[in-house]
Motif scaffolding. Sequence first.
Motif, PDB file in Angstrom:
ATOM      1  N   UNK A 100       0.885  -1.067   0.043  1.00  0.00           N
ATOM      2  CA  UNK A 100       0.040  -0.105   0.040  1.00  0.00           C
ATOM      3  C   UNK A 100       0.882   1.345  -0.136  1.00  0.00           C
ATOM      4  N   UNK A 101       0.478   2.295  -0.663  1.00  0.00           N
ATOM      5  CA  UNK A 101       1.331   3.406  -0.747  1.00  0.00           C
ATOM      6  C   UNK A 101       1.215   4.162   0.402  1.00  0.00           C
ATOM      7  N   UNK A 102       2.206   4.874   0.777  1.00  0.00           N
ATOM      8  CA  UNK A 102       2.052   5.705   2.160  1.00  0.00           C
ATOM      9  C   UNK A 102       1.478   7.024   1.869  1.00  0.00           C
ATOM     10  N   UNK A 103       0.184   7.360   2.020  1.00  0.00           N
ATOM     11  CA  UNK A 103      -0.297   8.561   1.669  1.00  0.00           C
ATOM     12  C   UNK A 103      -0.170   9.516   2.659  1.00  0.00           C
ATOM     13  N   UNK A 104       0.514   9.501   3.613  1.00  0.00           N
ATOM     14  CA  UNK A 104       0.768  10.506   4.748  1.00  0.00           C
ATOM     15  C   UNK A 104       2.083  11.040   4.654  1.00  0.00           C
ATOM     16  N   UNK A 105       2.916  10.870   3.363  1.00  0.00           N
ATOM     17  CA  UNK A 105       4.091  11.683   3.158  1.00  0.00           C
ATOM     18  C   UNK A 105       4.019  12.377   1.885  1.00  0.00           C
ATOM     19  N   UNK A 118      -3.967   1.043  -5.802  1.00  0.00           N
ATOM     20  CA  UNK A 118      -4.671   1.737  -4.522  1.00  0.00           C
ATOM     21  C   UNK A 118      -5.886   2.169  -5.090  1.00  0.00           C
ATOM     22  N   UNK A 119      -5.955   2.764  -6.136  1.00  0.00           N
ATOM     23  CA  UNK A 119      -7.288   3.785  -6.494  1.00  0.00           C
ATOM     24  C   UNK A 119      -7.928   2.417  -6.908  1.00  0.00           C
ATOM     25  N   UNK A 126     -14.890  -5.236  -5.407  1.00  0.00           N
ATOM     26  CA  UNK A 126     -14.068  -6.595  -4.820  1.00  0.00           C
ATOM     27  C   UNK A 126     -13.019  -6.580  -6.034  1.00  0.00           C
ATOM     28  N   UNK A 127     -11.859  -6.977  -5.842  1.00  0.00           N
ATOM     29  CA  UNK A 127     -10.783  -7.264  -6.675  1.00  0.00           C
ATOM     30  C   UNK A 127     -10.142  -8.550  -6.521  1.00  0.00           C
TER      31      UNK A 127
END
Length: 153
Positions: A100-105, A118-119, A126-127
Amino acid sequence: MNSFRSGHMAEKTFRIENRTSAIPKLIDDTEAWLKQGGVDHVDSYVVCVALDEIVSNIAKYAHTDDKLHLIDVRLSIVRERVVTEIEDDGVAFDPLQSAEPDLDISVEDRQIGGLGIHLVKNLMDDVAYRRDGTRNRLTLTKNRAPASTEAEQ
């Protein structure tokens, strides 16, 4: 026009070359078919965004050669959902195993890649991924908005 009554399903299959130039027509054709099937604009848009992202990744990264490869896309409209199955013969790749990408940085400090997957995972209900022999098979499921299915009753 297709009939979409309870228990019925409509299907459409597209086959495109693994070239990014083939993607706009795929998306246009998908959008038109979903509209014909009674899928509302929002659900259609979400399905097309996810499809564009996945097929773009396949076209750019799935093959180690410059040869022509084909990507198969099968769309199914069932009363309450749209199912998109994407199949290719690229290198084995399970996008669900991607970190998962780190969306907090900040964007500048973030590692490149992973945002598209992620999108897609967040847009779809469902994937699922499986490898069948030499083929990648990714199944994306989008539950239809209630207004889309009420009109069919």
